[in-house]
Design an enzyme around this catalytic site. Structure first.
Site, PDB file in Angstrom:
ATOM      1  N   GLU A  67     -13.323  43.907  37.757  1.00  0.00           N
ATOM      2  CA  GLU A  67     -12.532  44.080  36.790  1.00  0.00           C
ATOM      3  C   GLU A  67     -11.231  44.070  37.253  1.00  0.00           C
ATOM      4  O   GLU A  67     -10.764  45.166  38.016  1.00  0.00           O
ATOM      5  CB  GLU A  67     -12.742  45.424  35.855  1.00  0.00           C
ATOM      6  CG  GLU A  67     -12.268  45.590  34.734  1.00  0.00           C
ATOM      7  CD  GLU A  67     -11.147  46.024  34.487  1.00  0.00           C
ATOM      8  OE1 GLU A  67     -10.010  45.303  34.542  1.00  0.00           O
ATOM      9  OE2 GLU A  67     -10.960  47.315  34.401  1.00  0.00           O
ATOM     10  N   GLU A  91       1.171  39.504  36.622  1.00  0.00           N
ATOM     11  CA  GLU A  91       1.088  40.860  36.379  1.00  0.00           C
ATOM     12  C   GLU A  91       1.920  41.763  36.841  1.00  0.00           C
ATOM     13  O   GLU A  91       2.039  41.799  38.174  1.00  0.00           O
ATOM     14  CB  GLU A  91      -0.174  41.327  36.549  1.00  0.00           C
ATOM     15  CG  GLU A  91      -0.844  42.636  36.060  1.00  0.00           C
ATOM     16  CD  GLU A  91      -2.230  43.154  36.484  1.00  0.00           C
ATOM     17  OE1 GLU A  91      -2.597  42.948  37.531  1.00  0.00           O
ATOM     18  OE2 GLU A  91      -2.789  43.603  35.371  1.00  0.00           O
ATOM     19  N   LYS A 144     -15.133  55.319  45.841  1.00  0.00           N
ATOM     20  CA  LYS A 144     -14.004  55.614  46.803  1.00  0.00           C
ATOM     21  C   LYS A 144     -12.702  55.611  45.642  1.00  0.00           C
ATOM     22  O   LYS A 144     -12.496  54.401  45.013  1.00  0.00           O
ATOM     23  CB  LYS A 144     -13.609  54.513  47.853  1.00  0.00           C
ATOM     24  CG  LYS A 144     -12.315  54.895  48.526  1.00  0.00           C
ATOM     25  CD  LYS A 144     -11.787  53.782  49.267  1.00  0.00           C
ATOM     26  CE  LYS A 144     -10.874  53.014  48.543  1.00  0.00           C
ATOM     27  NZ  LYS A 144      -9.667  53.993  48.063  1.00  0.00           N
ATOM     28  N   CYS A 162      -4.573  47.424  32.981  1.00  0.00           N
ATOM     29  CA  CYS A 162      -5.165  46.074  33.418  1.00  0.00           C
ATOM     30  C   CYS A 162      -4.933  45.188  32.026  1.00  0.00           C
ATOM     31  O   CYS A 162      -4.596  44.027  31.928  1.00  0.00           O
ATOM     32  CB  CYS A 162      -6.248  45.892  33.997  1.00  0.00           C
ATOM     33  SG  CYS A 162      -7.426  47.114  33.330  1.00  0.00           S
TER      34      CYS A 162
END
Ligand code: NAD
Ligand code: MN
Length: 490
Positions: free
Chosen positions: A269, A400, A195, A303
């Site tokens: 991840e 983040e 997906k 990331c």
């Protein structure tokens, strides 16, 4: 003859003006609507629902994609399950041949893929053209090479595939993340239901066409589009034997919780808050390029972005002066222009998140710097930003941001650098800039980060494993390590 030394301000006024150099788009055909790729065919969704995907640089609708519901996801998993027997029994060299064919087709259609990636997600064409698409092809080439050598990769361990892999990917590197997921899964003999992210589904739809062109046996790869709900249906389907997820730590934790006790294999991840550490003996101009690449590449939607700059106190002033000058030369604008350095923010929601984080930085007392630059009237944009006067407790130093925003901190000793670098719940990557090889090794040994780059940043190679510690997730993608999550070893 003495060469007159220019001040940084003079260098700025030297900035070159380029005429627009937009990449051509006529050769790209985006369908007005897409269906689901299941069992080798494009199938109308049972849900009958579709949702738009837009170009974040213009806010124009590019296409509509299907929203897969429970019945659709079940169809896809059943198709993948049916394909698993024949695919896993196929001679490994035949499997390799399909993977080689896919990588060749990605190369053949590279221009088209790069343009679609840029239009759908907002990233500069020079990045999709020179980084995303070539690395995606390289990933398939690399794992094609392993497909018939699994017995040598894991000697005396009888490697066997697991079954259907359910894979969910984010919007920051759409085709590349697809390649990281699909290539090792197929090489190991598994079949796939993938997906893509809801804001960037189009390159996955082109990939479905590549699977068809490669005459990949029907059902080996299935692609279902939709948002978080569809993603959760994929990972929770009982027919799925292995789940691979890349995205936010928040959703990663949800998935891990929901899979507990199911016996499914899982790799995650997730996010990061990497330290990019510059020592006083580093070549400063090279470090400035590395810092810029570390946090402004792909608008900071990375990331492993070097979002915390740790600079040794003795050189903080000259380094920051150079960095500010460099920021003012970055070109922000039309992502399809070949000279653009900073493209559009991927979505309105992400722009709002970045704006909120930057407001918190100002409120908590950090000092903001943004170069002069004009933002286009339409689309989602954010100026390259850096914060000084940042304390470790500020949100902009801990959380983040996933945008073009750098937080600068200082240190005096290597031990302090290590302590500050590791002072985060994340552990995906880090950078070290120094002239001394021994210091690089000393630092790398002490940092809790999956990847440590030395005198470079954001460098990727399919043969090199990538993944995190702590809340950045677990499991490795790339390299021999990247095959392990898709194999049972006896
Ligand atoms: P997200 O985690 O919500 O989305 C990533 C993918 O997971 C998408 O395909 C999404 O549809 C799917 N998803 C969402 N909820 C799900 C669920 N409950 N079960 C299964 N799949 C689900 O990330 P986002 O909302 O797109 O971005 C939010 C933040 O995540 C970003 O600001 C950034 O900090 C982080 N992020 C990290 C990465 C990375 O590469 N590590 C990538 C994208 C986003
Ligand atoms: Mn889009």
């Amino acid at each position: 003859m003495a060469i007159a030394k220019k001040t940084p301000a003079e260098i700025v006024t030297q900035r070159f003006e380029y005429a627009p150099a937009p990449e051509a788009t006529e050769h790209v055909k985006v369908e007005p609507r897409y269906s689901l790729f299941i069992g080798g065919r494009m199938l109308e969704p049972h849900s009958k629902k579709r949702f738009p995907t837009i170009n974040p640089a213009t806010e124009e609708q590019l296409s509509e994609v299907a929203e897969a519901d429970e019945v659709d996801v079940d169809h896809a998993v059943v198709a993948a399950d049916k394909a698993f027997g024949p695919w896993s029994r196929l001679s490994p060299s035949r499997r390799a041949r399909y993977l080689f064919r896919i990588s060749r087709l990605i190369q053949e259609r590279a221009r088209e893929l790069a343009v679609v990636e840029t239009m759908d997600g907002g990233k500069p064409i020079k990045e999709s053209r020179d980084v995303d698409i070539p690395l995606a092809a390289a990933h398939f080439f690399y794992y094609a090479g392993w497909a018939d050598k699994l017995d040598w990769a894991f000697p005396n361990r009888k490697p066997r595939p697991l079954g259907v892999a359910g894979q969910v990917i984010p919007w920051n590197f759409p085709l590349l993340m697809l390649a990281w997921k699909i290539a090792p899964a197929l090489a190991a003999g598994n079949t796939v239901v993938l997906k893509p992210a809801e804001t960037t589904p189009l390159s996955a739809m082109l990939f479905a066409d590549i699977c068809r062109q490669a005459e990949l046996p029907p059902g080996t790869v299935n692609i279902v589009t939709g948002a978080g709900k569809t993603g959760s249906l994929v990972v929770s389907h009982p027919g799925v034997r292995k789940v691979a997820f890349t995205g936010s730590t928040e959703v990663g934790k949800l998935i891990q919780r929901s899979l507990a006790g199911s016996g499914k294999r899982l790799t995650l991840e997730l996010g990061g808050k990497a330290a990019n550490i510059v020592f006083e003996d580093a070549p400063l101009d090279a470090a400035v390029e590395g810092i810029v690449n570390g946090i402004y590449f792909n608008q900071g939607h990375v990331c492993c972005a070097g979002s915390r700059l740790l600079v040794q106190e003795s050189i903080a002033e000259p380094l920051l002066e150079k960095l500010k000058v460099r920021l003012s030369t970055l070109r922000l604008g039309d992502p399809l222009d070949k000279n653009t350095d900073i493209g559009a923010i991927n979505s309105k929601a992400q722009l709002e998140k970045i704006e909120g984080m930057v407001a918190s930085g100002i409120e908590e007392g950090a000092e903001i710097y943004q170069p002069e630059c004009k933002l286009p009237d339409r689309g989602y944009w954010f100026k390259p930003t850096l914060f000084t006067n940042v304390s470790q407790s500020y949100r902009i130093a801990r959380e983040e941001i996933f945008g073009p925003v750098l937080s600068v901190l200082t240190f005096r000793t290597p031990a302090e650098a290590v302590e500050k670098a590791n002072n985060t719940p994340y552990g995906l990557s880090a950078g070290v800039w120094t002239d001394k090889g021994s210091r690089i090794l000393w630092m790398a040994e002490r940092m809790r980060a999956g990847v440590v780059w030395a005198n470079t940043f954001n460098r990727f190679d399919p043969s090199s494993p990538f993944g995190g510690y702590k809340e950045s997730g677990f499991g490795r993608e790339g390299g021999l390590h990247g095959l392990l999550p898709y194999l049972e070893l006896n």
